[in-house]
Design an enzyme around this catalytic site. Structure first.
Site, PDB file in Angstrom:
ATOM      1  N   LYS A 234       0.840  -1.201   0.000  1.00 41.68           N
ATOM      2  CA  LYS A 234       0.000   0.000   0.000  1.00 41.68           C
ATOM      3  C   LYS A 234       0.877   1.254   0.000  1.00 41.68           C
ATOM      4  O   LYS A 234       0.608   2.227  -0.702  1.00 41.68           O
ATOM      5  CB  LYS A 234      -0.919  -0.029   1.223  1.00 41.68           C
ATOM      6  CG  LYS A 234      -1.731   1.240   1.390  1.00 41.68           C
ATOM      7  CD  LYS A 234      -3.169   1.102   1.064  1.00 41.68           C
ATOM      8  CE  LYS A 234      -3.861   2.450   0.980  1.00 41.68           C
ATOM      9  NZ  LYS A 234      -5.266   2.426   1.191  1.00 41.68           N
ATOM     10  N   ARG A 248      -2.652   4.811  -8.043  1.00 41.22           N
ATOM     11  CA  ARG A 248      -3.455   4.462  -6.850  1.00 41.22           C
ATOM     12  C   ARG A 248      -4.777   3.812  -7.230  1.00 41.22           C
ATOM     13  O   ARG A 248      -5.367   3.079  -6.435  1.00 41.22           O
ATOM     14  CB  ARG A 248      -3.682   5.703  -5.967  1.00 41.22           C
ATOM     15  CG  ARG A 248      -4.371   5.350  -4.662  1.00 41.22           C
ATOM     16  CD  ARG A 248      -4.255   6.412  -3.604  1.00 41.22           C
ATOM     17  NE  ARG A 248      -4.949   6.005  -2.393  1.00 41.22           N
ATOM     18  CZ  ARG A 248      -4.885   6.637  -1.234  1.00 41.22           C
ATOM     19  NH1 ARG A 248      -4.138   7.708  -1.117  1.00 41.22           N
ATOM     20  NH2 ARG A 248      -5.547   6.192  -0.177  1.00 41.22           N
ATOM     21  N   ASN A 252      -8.089  -0.070  -6.350  1.00 42.35           N
ATOM     22  CA  ASN A 252      -9.527  -0.294  -6.492  1.00 42.35           C
ATOM     23  C   ASN A 252      -9.831  -1.602  -7.228  1.00 42.35           C
ATOM     24  O   ASN A 252     -10.988  -1.857  -7.575  1.00 42.35           O
ATOM     25  CB  ASN A 252     -10.168   0.880  -7.222  1.00 42.35           C
ATOM     26  CG  ASN A 252     -10.031   2.164  -6.433  1.00 42.35           C
ATOM     27  OD1 ASN A 252     -10.153   2.147  -5.207  1.00 42.35           O
ATOM     28  ND2 ASN A 252      -9.737   3.256  -7.110  1.00 42.35           N
ATOM     29  N   HIS A 255     -13.007  -3.432  -6.671  1.00 41.25           N
ATOM     30  CA  HIS A 255     -13.909  -2.594  -5.880  1.00 41.25           C
ATOM     31  C   HIS A 255     -15.090  -2.040  -6.669  1.00 41.25           C
ATOM     32  O   HIS A 255     -16.140  -1.778  -6.089  1.00 41.25           O
ATOM     33  CB  HIS A 255     -13.129  -1.457  -5.224  1.00 41.25           C
ATOM     34  CG  HIS A 255     -12.375  -1.899  -4.000  1.00 41.25           C
ATOM     35  ND1 HIS A 255     -11.411  -2.887  -4.050  1.00 41.25           N
ATOM     36  CD2 HIS A 255     -12.451  -1.524  -2.696  1.00 41.25           C
ATOM     37  CE1 HIS A 255     -10.926  -3.074  -2.832  1.00 41.25           C
ATOM     38  NE2 HIS A 255     -11.545  -2.272  -1.994  1.00 41.25           N
ATOM     39  N   HIS A 271     -17.592  -5.769   3.592  1.00 41.92           N
ATOM     40  CA  HIS A 271     -16.827  -5.122   2.525  1.00 41.92           C
ATOM     41  C   HIS A 271     -15.797  -6.097   1.921  1.00 41.92           C
ATOM     42  O   HIS A 271     -15.694  -6.242   0.708  1.00 41.92           O
ATOM     43  CB  HIS A 271     -16.120  -3.874   3.064  1.00 41.92           C
ATOM     44  CG  HIS A 271     -15.243  -3.220   2.044  1.00 41.92           C
ATOM     45  ND1 HIS A 271     -15.744  -2.635   0.904  1.00 41.92           N
ATOM     46  CD2 HIS A 271     -13.890  -3.095   1.966  1.00 41.92           C
ATOM     47  CE1 HIS A 271     -14.746  -2.164   0.169  1.00 41.92           C
ATOM     48  NE2 HIS A 271     -13.607  -2.430   0.794  1.00 41.92           N
TER      49      HIS A 271
HETATM   50  N1  GLY Z   1      -8.443   1.647  -0.349  1.00 41.39           N
HETATM   51  C1  GLY Z   1      -8.023   2.210  -1.566  1.00 41.39           C
HETATM   52  C2  GLY Z   1      -7.116   3.372  -1.415  1.00 41.39           C
HETATM   53  O1  GLY Z   1      -6.705   3.681  -0.320  1.00 41.39           O
HETATM   54  O2  GLY Z   1      -6.785   4.006  -2.381  1.00 41.39           O
END
Ligand code: GLY
Length: 371
Positions: A234, A248, A252, A255, A271
């Protein structure tokens, strides 16, 4: 174990501190991260008696002035009224521009507290203390905050349609807090770890595969490496593209599909469970586009099944309704579907996926009886 991962941000660098028992000794790490000593703790009501109480004990009166407010972590309540409740508690606690908000709970609590901090007196410090796996590896890092809004014509809420980027001053991850997390919620967090693995982290994929049996039962002994690798995945993305103009968007993955099914009550999906199904739909779509082989798709669905995560929904849905919901997703661009699709080496953003392929992908995650 104590690991510190530094995250750079345009609004100032911050650390993700992964420390067993870190909540009980939070005074030192928090004092190093913010100059604020008057704080509002915004805690999910489910952890008020446990983790928030530990934090309050750590922030000794004399050194700290602490007010507590509880929130209910339910998507239908992730609305403006919840933000106003936090602002009101902040005012009652005497918080000024030099104060801070500390979020204790899952991603929903962190998003609410973060948005309230971003807007209270035009922005005060926020510290994230995630107590769910999902929030530890994803939601607490990268500064996304927000609330849900009703989707015109559809009668349900669109996720995070209003919000801001408001990076925390510190993310404090204390794995001991996972002991109170229901196993279903823990598994939901694993879905985000699989997502991180899919965006170009084969080592994380192998780690999840090797430890799937222990992980699915919430046995956290094997978790440290998964946490560190997932948080690193992340960090790499949010550092490169903090405000989601490009890379970024890869976070997703799954999602846009997930957000279409998550609000449907009869499906009863968390989720993470919706993301798990969403990953399967995105992979099916990628296979149809020639981006992924059947063997690669099967490998991931096997892993998700091994982690006891769903790969299909339980009740058939009208695909036209799902497509309409997808168009209201934030990732839609001018009404055009924007999909993140996995490839053999990572993931890519696609604006040109034919609706026929999206429809076919949805069919692959419908229950067998509806085929
Ligand atoms: N959860 C996706 C982001 O933080 O971009």
């Amino acid at each position: 174990m104590s690991t510190r991962i530094a995250v750079t941000s345009q609004q100032g660098a911050y650390d993700v501190l992964i420390e067993q028992g870190g909540l009980a000794s939070a005074a030192a790490s928090m004092a190093a991260a913010t100059t604020a000593r008057r704080v509002l703790v915004v805690a999910d009501e489910q952890v008020v008696q446990t983790h928030a109480a530990t934090l309050l004990k750590a922030l000794q009166p004399g050194d700290w002035e602490v007010t507590l407010t509880a929130t209910r972590a339910e998507e239908p309540l992730k609305r403006m009224a919840a933000i106003e409740q936090i602002w009101t508690a902040a005012l009652s606690g005497g918080l000024d521009r030099h104060s801070a908000i500390i979020a204790v709970g899952g991603g929903l609590t962190g998003d609410l507290a973060g948005f309230a901090a971003a807007t209270y007196m035009r922005g005060i410090d926020v510290i994230q203390v995630p107590t769910t796996l999902l929030a530890m590896v994803d939601a607490s890092i990268g500064g996304k905050t927000g609330i849900n809004l009703p989707v015109p014509g559809l009668g349900h809420l669109g996720k995070n349609l209003a919000g801001s980027f408001w990076p925390p001053k510190l993310v404090l991850v204390d794995c001991d807090t996972l002991e109170t997390l229901p196993v279903r919620e823990f598994r939901s967090g694993l879905a985000e770890c699989v997502k991180h693995a899919l965006i170009g982290h084969p080592d994380l994929m192998r780690l999840l595969e090797v430890h799937a049996d222990a992980l699915r039962d919430g046995r956290t002994g094997t978790l440290d490496d998964v946490l560190v690798q997932s948080i690193e995945a992340k960090r790499l993305v949010v550092e490169q593209d903090e405000h989601e103009y490009g890379r970024r968007m890869l976070l997703n993955l799954g999602h846009t599909f997930a957000h279409a099914i998550e609000p449907i009550k009869e499906l009863d999906l968390t989720h993470g469970e919706a993301v798990s199904v969403g990953l399967c739909a995105a992979m099916a779509c990628a296979q149809l586009r020639g981006l992924l082989s059947a063997a690669e798709l099967n490998r991931v669905t096997d892993l998700l099944t091994g982690l006891r995560l769903p790969t299909q929904i339980s009740v058939p849905q009208r695909i036209d309704d799902l497509l309409a919901a997808m168009r209201y997703d934030k990732k839609a661009s001018g009404g055009q579907l924007r999909l993140v699709l996995p490839t053999s080496s990572g993931a890519e953003v696609h604006d040109d996926v034919p609706i026929a392929d999206v429809t076919a992908a949805w069919r692959t995650v419908m229950p067998p009886s509806s085929e």
